[in-house]
Structures are given as structure tokens and as C-alpha cells.
Design a protein around this motif. Structure first.
Motif, mmCIF file in Angstrom:
data_model
loop_
_atom_site.group_PDB
_atom_site.id
_atom_site.type_symbol
_atom_site.label_atom_id
_atom_site.label_comp_id
_atom_site.label_asym_id
_atom_site.label_seq_id
_atom_site.Cartn_x
_atom_site.Cartn_y
_atom_site.Cartn_z
ATOM 1 N N GLY A 16 0.789 -1.214 -0.145
ATOM 2 C CA GLY A 16 0.138 0.015 0.038
ATOM 3 C C GLY A 16 0.881 1.144 -0.104
ATOM 4 N N ILE A 17 1.940 1.042 0.813
ATOM 5 C CA ILE A 17 2.749 2.640 0.978
ATOM 6 C C ILE A 17 3.492 2.697 -0.399
ATOM 7 C CG2 ILE A 17 5.099 3.323 1.745
ATOM 8 C CD1 ILE A 17 3.892 1.963 4.544
ATOM 9 N N LYS A 18 4.108 1.400 -0.999
ATOM 10 C CA LYS A 18 4.747 1.623 -2.364
ATOM 11 C C LYS A 18 3.639 2.116 -3.285
ATOM 12 C CE LYS A 18 7.434 0.468 -5.827
ATOM 13 N NZ LYS A 18 8.696 1.248 -6.020
ATOM 14 N N ALA A 41 1.364 4.256 -2.991
ATOM 15 C CA ALA A 41 1.025 5.661 -2.675
ATOM 16 C C ALA A 41 2.009 6.379 -2.940
ATOM 17 C CB ALA A 41 0.627 5.703 -1.175
ATOM 18 N N LEU A 42 3.363 6.025 -2.912
ATOM 19 C CA LEU A 42 4.564 6.717 -3.237
ATOM 20 C C LEU A 42 4.939 6.871 -4.749
ATOM 21 C CD1 LEU A 42 4.839 7.019 -0.015
ATOM 22 C CD2 LEU A 42 6.859 7.621 -0.323
#
Lengths: 457, 457
Positions: free
Chosen positions: A440-442, A444-445
Motif C-alpha cells: 500500500g505504501i509503495k 501511494a508513493l
């Protein structure tokens, strides 16, 4: 690689810093990880920080994948482009921008070599503790991306503990500034520490501000031999139990001892199970007391030999046994698989035994050395990648070692990163929830997935 | 609040731990932040870790918002539910699960009070350094969620520096385990440090593993008076320049000194601009040398008084001047606005001056005290929230102070969090890129936005 994109990249960084010839692509096609090789489509070497952002913006627009790279000392395949993409090589960005003696910080570009920073700050009576094995060639950008450890981790921590501020270009080329020179900062999420150890998958650093500390006044180096492995492990536990935290508390096993002695002739005995290299540092009075406390513990545990370096030269000589361990092992066979299984320090003895038993079970030569005080071991398999049967056995052995590591409350990588080499073990460690959050973080960024793709998960 | 949901929550945590009566809701409707109040719909107090997950799963399913809460000592409105949602109160989860003397870790539930952990580990000769001002009532869960600082931050760092492992329930009730007892771990993104200081917006902690260190053998406490502010600021710089890192290096300004003396009668002079409270700790030889070095620097800077505590009791008495600063200021007027602007330590003197000038400009009483060694100041405005004109002037003054802080390379919050109180200043500090990344992470971890909504951004 699209010719037009190469032309556009050359307009940003200059013709001579845009490499697309066969020889250059071959040079940038591997790093320090065994068994891995893949040629990039092009290599670019930005000459200033803004050029990093421009390169990323171009690649983002073109949907082309980018792998940031420092000196290529990566041990998990993290600095190899596996899809014929762009290698963003940071070595020209090698300025130490500032050493701020009032705020005790250093600000550097990502291509600064770690030991060059050591020299600069130590000349001012200051200290940047992280000292990865590759510090004479590794870059600060790579150290931050991988959260590199080193021999002084037990007392002083790792790279993450020193990163105060970052300038990072995100996937689309936008600049993100996080942290700075303030020692306390809780304004929003801790993006600084998220970016540290993100292995080039979330952004490319263009500037790094690290914390410095006063240089320890003196140090004492000790080398100790133990007939039995358990004696060395108990010694480690009892030093900590005595509330002594050495700067360095390193371990070599029998296989490693033999290789080091064959290679460097430093006078190691061939009939002992374990050698510990111990360094304490700080105020002279503290150093004296701690060294005496350590000697008493070693003797109580039945060490067969205890040497304290009388001079700085002698200290260097004693430390050589540990510093050359990898080179000494590596010369025995063509292929060296260096791992970094890490367990809580109380599990060091069972872990070393398990590694030795697994080596016997699969008929392999595995030498183990590493940071005993941190529980961070380097089981090193000496093999030959042309021998597919032996390589297969090595992979099976490490799979068992990693499973055991996790069962002991440890981790699959203490300081080398996941990259591509450890991807298959990560789900075992972090579970579904961990993978879901990281993905999820990957997303988003780096929604288009252009940054160092295929690494970590 | 939906009656059926309250019934379902009561089935999870028990009737007696599901509070929906007027009086209870009033009690949980505020925290330590001035001017803020809002009653939740219901308060639940889980009795074991699993119940946290079950409460979250229920609320996630029902689309109801959840605010985790410890002791309510939050200073940025972070533990108030502003939308009539659920308060998830962790105080029943107050077990110290383990103190592991071999690995130097402590594992606790989120409701453990910080000073209770201090007592337990110090009885074993160990040390958990973070000591926020509220440590006698604040909980470890709150400390981790806010990354609490304290008086020992200069030498020992803040809560984040000690968090090794977390068990966290995500918004949908799934359990996420991160880190553990290994001192080196680079397997995937550093979710541990992302969760620290996420202010309850990314998950709810159910178990926390922190690093312990050996307890310093002894300490020396010094109280020093300076006629001029600049003398105190220069003293701070020169102590650091002399490569001395005191455990504590605290500052009181003239307004604070007067209030403390009126309140506690500790013998502070009313004609000086600044008082420093300095503590050095460690090995007796180091403590002696550092204390002597500090005395020489203070005298060279023209201090008018220098006292070293001869006994532990006397040390406590000297530290009182600093420990009671907030209470002493708070009794002067009905409303106390306590801020935590933080600058690089080299900017302490200009920052204090700016605060004093801004107070004069807006005709306000602002006392400033705080962690001078960290650059972490607590300008404290003494006002009355019923006086809307004065409150307006206070808000304008702080807006100017925060802008100046950012211009000096500082941050809007060193240790109190953003919550709702600092939301409007965050974009100024982290920019568009920072906000975009933080919102992306929030969306990835809590897609329905149920966790402590409206906080940070």
C-alpha cells in the motif's frame, strides 16, 4: 531502450554522462550479490541534485523503470536493473556540503563514500559511527537506502539512528524534504525513517543530513580464543549481563578462523571453536574498567588466550582477523553466498550450532562470522555457481536457516536488505498484514511502479 | 451512536467497560489541550489485546470512527473524538509482560504508565530513558503514538529511539507485527518507525517492545543563573562545542523564573534573565570531568550563581525549579497554551528573543522554558479562553512564532504532536509533497478513514 528517451536523458545530464555502449552496460549489470546479472538499458550520472529530479520526471513520463545505484556493493541484488531500465548512478554527487559543529550534523550528497565522511568528521573531533564492511567504497546514499550496519552497531546503532534529514526525489520527480537539523520533530508521519531502508523503491536521495557525536577519547581492542563455541556465546551474554556495552563484539567460527589464518597469517590457532574480537571505547577510566571486567568474564568462561592491543597498530592488527574474514573465505571457492540472518542476541549459540549442523546435512562449507553482540551473523557459504547441484543444496540450506531464524524471533536480514535475493522469505517474516501495508505504501508513493521495481516484494 | 453497535461492543469488552452515560462521556470529552472539548458517542475499555482487534473490526464494518486514548495527557487534541465516535481507552491493558535482561528489552501493554516502567527496570539496574513531563500519568501507548520526548532527550534521544517491536491492530482489526527483539532488522519498510508518532491515525498498539540500556552509575545536577539571556545561550553552544553531551540541559526564562519562585519558593533570583538546569550522568570519572568542564564554561560566560547538588535530595530540589515550571505558570491565569516550537540548537537565543518580542507586540504574557540542548522550547502563553480578544492575539502570536521557527530550520512540534491543534501549520512545514505522501500512506493503511479522523492533516 527508446532512443528518444536516451537523447532526452543526455540533454539533462550531458552526453558524456549517458552511457549506452555495450561495455558500460556490462559494468553496471551486476553488484556484489552472487549469481545475479542483468544489463540496464542506459546508465545516467547526474552532476547536480536537480538533475536527479529531471531524470525521474522524464522516466516517469515515459513509464521507464529506474534503479538508483551508488558503488554497487549491494548484497541482495538491489542495485541491478532487471528489466533493461535506467541505472541512476549517484557517484558524481559526492560533496560533503557541511559539517555543522554547533548542531553536530553533517550534510552530504548521496555519492559521498562512507569512510571519506569518517575522515572529515574525525578530523574535527567528531564521530559518525556506522561502519559497514564496505565503508571504503560504499556510498552514503546506499547506506541510507539499505540502513547499513557495521561493527560498531552494538553500542552505537546503525545508519537509521543517525539520519536526521533527507531531500528525496519522488518517483515523479517532485522533491520531498523531511526532517532537518532539529533533534526532536514529530510533525506528521516519520517519513525520514520510512525512506531509510526502503532500498531505492520509494525515492532517490539527493541530500542527507546525519547526526554526529563526540569522538570517543580512547579505545581498547581485545582478541580472545575459546576452545568451545558455548564459552564464547556465554561470554557475550555475561558481558551484557554485567551491563557492559562494548562498541564491537565480533565472532569468528572455526571454518572462518582457518581461512583467515591461511590468508592473513595473523597467528590464529587452528584448534579453537571460536574467536571474539572485542572493542570498548570512551573515557579512559571507563575503558580500563570495562576491559578489566571483560577479561575477568572471558577467563571465567575458560578462554585459552586473551590479548589486549598495547598500541593503535597492534589494535589494527587484531581487528584484521575480523576485517579480512569475508575476503579470506571468498578466495577458497569461486562463489561466496554471504547471508545476514539475525537473532536476538540470547540465541547466538543455538543459531551458530544450527548453521553448522545444516552445513553438514547438506554437505556444504559454511563459515560463520559477524556481530555477535547484535545477534547479526554472517553465515557464508563457499561454493561454485557452475555446480548446480551444490548451489541447489546451498539454497535449501539457507531456506532452513531463515526459517529457524524467524522461529527464534529473528529476521531474514539484519543489514543487507531484501532486494531480490530475500524476497521469497519476506512473507514468512512479516505476514499478510505486513505485505499488504508495504504494498500500500509503495503504491501511494510510486503509483506507476517505476522505482527499483521487483525489489523487496 | 447506534444502539446496536453499542450492544455489540459491550459483547466484546463487557457491559461494565462500555460507557455511554452522560457523565462518562463528559469525562472523556477533553484532554490536556486548552480550548478543545467534544463528547464521544461511547467509550470502550478492552481487557485484553484481542479485544482491541474485535472493537476495530466492528467499527470498521459499521463505518464508525475510533479514537485511541491512554491517560488523556495529549497536548494537541489527539485523544478527543470530534465526531461522536468511539473512544478506545487502553488503561486496562497495563501489564509489563516481560523485562528481558539478556536482550535488554521490555515488553509492555499500551496502558502501562511510563514511570511504572521506569521503576521496574531501574530495580534491575536497567534504564528506559524517555521521561516526558507527564510520565507519572502518561501511558506507553500514548508515548509511542506521539513519540514523546522529555528532559533526557539531549543525550538519550526520544521514545522512537527505543521502540524495537510493535503489535498493532490495523483499522480493519487485522494484527500487524513489526520488529521484535533483534537490534538490526532491515526486512522491508521500517513500519515500526512509521507507526511511532502516527498519533493513532494508522493503528492501535496492543504490545510494545522497547530497548533498555544499563542504568548510569551516577549523576550530578547543577543549577546556574545568568544575568543575560545570551550568556545562557552561549553556554549551551559552548558545552556542545566542548564535546560534552549532558543528559539534561534545561532552560527557564525570566517570566518562568518569577512564576516558579512565587509558586515553589526554591530560592530563584528575580533579577536574572535565564536559569539553566544541567545534569550529567554516567561513570563517576566522566561525571566529575564533565561537571568541571561545564562549571568553567558557565563561569567564563559570567554566570551569577552556580550550584552543584551535594546529595540526591538536593538534586531533586534543584530539578524542582524545572519540573514545576508548567504548574507554576498555569496557576497565574485560567488558560495555559503550551507550545513546543523546536529549532536547531544553534538558534536558541534568537528564538527566545523572538518569542519575547512577539509577546510584547501582542501584549501577552508568555513564559518560555524547555529543553535548550534540544532546541525544543515551550513558549507558554498565560491567558483566559473567555477573553476572545486576548485568545485571538495569542493565536496570531503563535502563528508568527511558528513561521519564524520554520524559517530557522525548525519544526512546529518537537514532542507534542500535530493532532488538531497544529494542523494548519503542517503544510507550511512539509509542503505539498509531504502532505501528498502522508495522505497516501493514511489512505493505504486506513482506506475508510476510521482511525482518529481529522488528526494531523
Amino acid at each position: 531502450m527508446d532512443k528518444q528517451l536516451i537523447k532526452s536523458l543526455a540533454q539533462v545530464v550531458g552526453e558524456q554522462y549517458t552511457l549506452a555502449d555495450r561495455e558500460s552496460l556490462a559494468c553496471y549489470g551486476y553488484d556484489s550479490t552472487p549469481e545475479l546479472e542483468s544489463r540496464p538499458g542506459v546508465v545516467v550520472l547526474p552532476g547536480n541534485q536537480e538533475e536527479i529530479g529531471k531524470v525521474l520526471a522524464l522516466c516517469h513520463g515515459a513509464g521507464v523503470r529506474v534503479t538508483p545505484r551508488g558503488s554497487g556493493t549491494n548484497l541482495s541484488g538491489g542495485s541491478i536493473s532487471f528489466d533493461g531500465g535506467v541505472i541512476l548512478q549517484t557517484s558524481r554527487l559526492n560533496r560533503i556540503i557541511e559539517i555543522d559543529e554547533e548542531n553536530l550534523t553533517a550534510t552530504v550528497e548521496p555519492g559521498v563514500v562512507t569512510s571519506a565522511l569518517h575522515r572529515e568528521v574525525e578530523a574535527k573531533g567528531l564521530f559518525y559511527p556506522p561502519d559497514p564492511g564496505s565503508m571504503n567504497i560504499s556510498t552514503m546514499g546506499g547506506n541510507v537506502a539499505e540502513n547499513s550496519g557495521g561493527l560498531r552497531g552494538l553500542k552505537y546503532g546503525v545508519t537509521a539512528d543517525y539520519v536526521m534529514g533527507l531531500k528525496t526525489f519522488l518517483a515523479d520527480g517532485e522533491l520531498l524534504k523531511t526532517g532537518g537539523k532539529v533533534v526532536k520533530d514529530v510533525a506528521g508521519y516519520n517519513l525520514n525513517q520510512l525512506l531509510v531502508s526502503s532500498e531505492g523503491t520509494l525515492g532517490v536521495f539527493s541530500e542527507i543530513t546525519v547526526k554526529l557525536i563526540p569522538k570517543p577519547q580512547c579505545k581498547k581492542t581485545m582478541l580472545v580464543h575459546f576452545p568451545q563455541l558455548e564459552q564464547a556465546a556465554l561470554t557475550v551474554s555475561q558481558i551484557i549481563a554485567a551491563r557492559i556495552i562494548p562498541a564491537t563484539l565480533e565472532f569468528l567460527d572455526r571454518v572462518t578462523i582457518k581461512c583467515v589464518e591461511d590468508y592473513a597469517h595473523v597467528g590464529l590457532p587452528l584448534d579453537v571453536d571460536a574467536v571474539l574480537l572485542i572493542e570498548v571505547d570512551g573515557h579512559p577510566a571507563v575503558v580500563e574498567e570495562e576491559a578489566a571486567g571483560i577479561r575477568a568474564i572471558c577467563e571465567r568462561q575458560g578462554c585459552s588466550f586473551f590479548q589486549t592491543a598495547a598500541t593503535a597498530d597492534e589494535a589494527l592488527k587484531l581487528a584484521t582477523a575480523r576485517r579480512v574474514a569475508l575476503s579470506a573465505l571468498a578466495r577458497l571457492r569461486p562463489t561466496t553466498i554471504l547471508e545476514d540472518a539475525t537473532v536476538p542476541r540470547s540465541a547466538i549459540a543455538p543459531m551458530v550450532k544450527l548453521i553448522q549442523e545444516t552445513a553438514r546435512k547438506y554437505d556444504l562449507t559454511i563459515g560463520t562470522f559477524g556481530h555477535a553482540g547484535d545477534g547479526n551473523l554472517h553465515p557464508t557459504c563457499l561454493t561454485d555457481e557452475r555446480n548446480r547441484d551444490e548451489i541447489e543444496r546451498a539454497h535449501r540450506a539457507f531456506a532452513e536457516i531463515f526459517e529457524a531464524t524467524i522461529a527464534m524471533g529473528g529476521t531474514i536480514t539484519g543489514e543487507h536488505g531484501v532486494g531480490v535475493a530475500k524476497k521469497k522469505y519476506l512473507p514468512l517474516l512479516v505476514g499478510n498484514a505486513g505485505l499488504r501495508v508495504m504494498r500500500g505504501i509503495k503504491g501511494a508513493l510510486d503509483p506507476n511502479g517505476i522505482l527499483n521495481p521487483g525489489k523487496i516484494f
